[in-house]
Design an enzyme around this catalytic site. Structure first.
Site: not given
Ligand code: PXP
Length: 239
Positions: A6, A8-9, A42, A44, A48, A69, A100, A150, A190, A213
């Site tokens: 992921n 996103d960050h 994701h 959103r 953001r 996502e 989330t 998931e 997560h 993350h």
């Molecule tokens: N799965 C889902 C459904 C999520 O919402 C997220 C966070 O965006 C993740 C996995 C990844 O989580 P993390 O960033 O804590 O690894």
């Protein structure tokens, strides 16, 4: 066990300055070169971190499984059915939440979730639903037509007490077994980190983990040495 990274960050850092770097599209390419089986973002409602431009480009550049996502809203369903990711993961989305907060309560929004799943599947998009590791929710996910669940690993990941962690791990394992028995593919995600991933990776019924993350946090630090040396080389040119 497959890994969807992921990114996103990476976009969170970019948006801190509203600039064009670091680009999550570049990060996604590097993650795939390193062996990730796919990329998750994701999108959103508040945009953001990941934006529409990222999703559009990633659809064209991700070579593995591109997983979008999103909330099961009309806006997001319109975007997904236009962009055509390989997979959509339906998640709950609360205004102002840091991340989330838990799995989607399918029973609470069954009509909307069922309609969303149907719309996506009619387009040939695989649908995953992010749920708490609870056999009842697994059954509802099956009933509304999902292909994948998931399983939320965040409670396991956040448990300070080893006995609590073991108990939460067991819930994930039991939900994974239930999913497999119902003919669903089970993923996990997560809060997973370099320290807590191995017991989850050992659950045979879980095919894939989605991690963001912790990987992005580590990437910042393992890249720091080279980044500073490269800047120093430029600074040193002037003596
Ligand atoms: N799965 C889902 C459904 C999520 O919402 C997220 C966070 O965006 C993740 C996995 C990844 O989580 P993390 O960033 O804590 O690894």
């Amino acid at each position: 066990m497959r890994l969807s990274v992921n990114v996103d960050h990476v976009a969170t850092i970019r948006q801190a300055r509203m600039t064009d770097e670091p680009d999550p599209v570049w990060a996604a390419a590097q993650a795939e070169l390193a062996g990730a089986s796919g990329i998750t973002v994701h999108l959103r409602g508040d945009r953001r971190h990941i934006g529409d431009r990222d999703v559009e480009i990633l659809r064209k550049t991700v070579a593995g499984v591109f997983n979008l996502e999103m909330k099961a809203s009309d806006e997001m369903l319109d975007i997904a059915t236009r962009i055509m990711p390989d997979m959509v993961t339906l998640v709950p989305e609360g205004e102002g939440e840091l991340t989330t907060q838990g799995g989607l309560d399918i029973m609470a929004e069954e009509g909307a979730v069922r309609a969303g799943v149907e719309r996506l599947r009619n387009k040939g998009i695989a649908v995953s639903i992010f749920i708490d590791p609870d056999v009842v929710q697994v059954g509802r996910a099956k009933a509304v037509g999902a292909d994948i669940v998931e399983l939320h690993t965040g409670i396991y990941a956040d448990a300070d007490d080893p006995d609590d962690a073991q108990c939460e791990l067991e819930k994930v394992r039991v939900a994974g077994i239930a999913a497999a028995e119902m003919g669903l593919t089970a993923h996990g995600g997560h809060g997973l980190t370099y320290r807590n991933i191995q017991p989850i990776a050992a659950i045979g019924e879980i095919d894939e983990v989605s991690i963001g993350h912790s990987i992005i946090a580590r990437a910042v630090l393992v890249g720091m040495d080279l980044a500073v040396r490269e800047m120093l080389a430029l600074v040193d040119v002037m003596g």
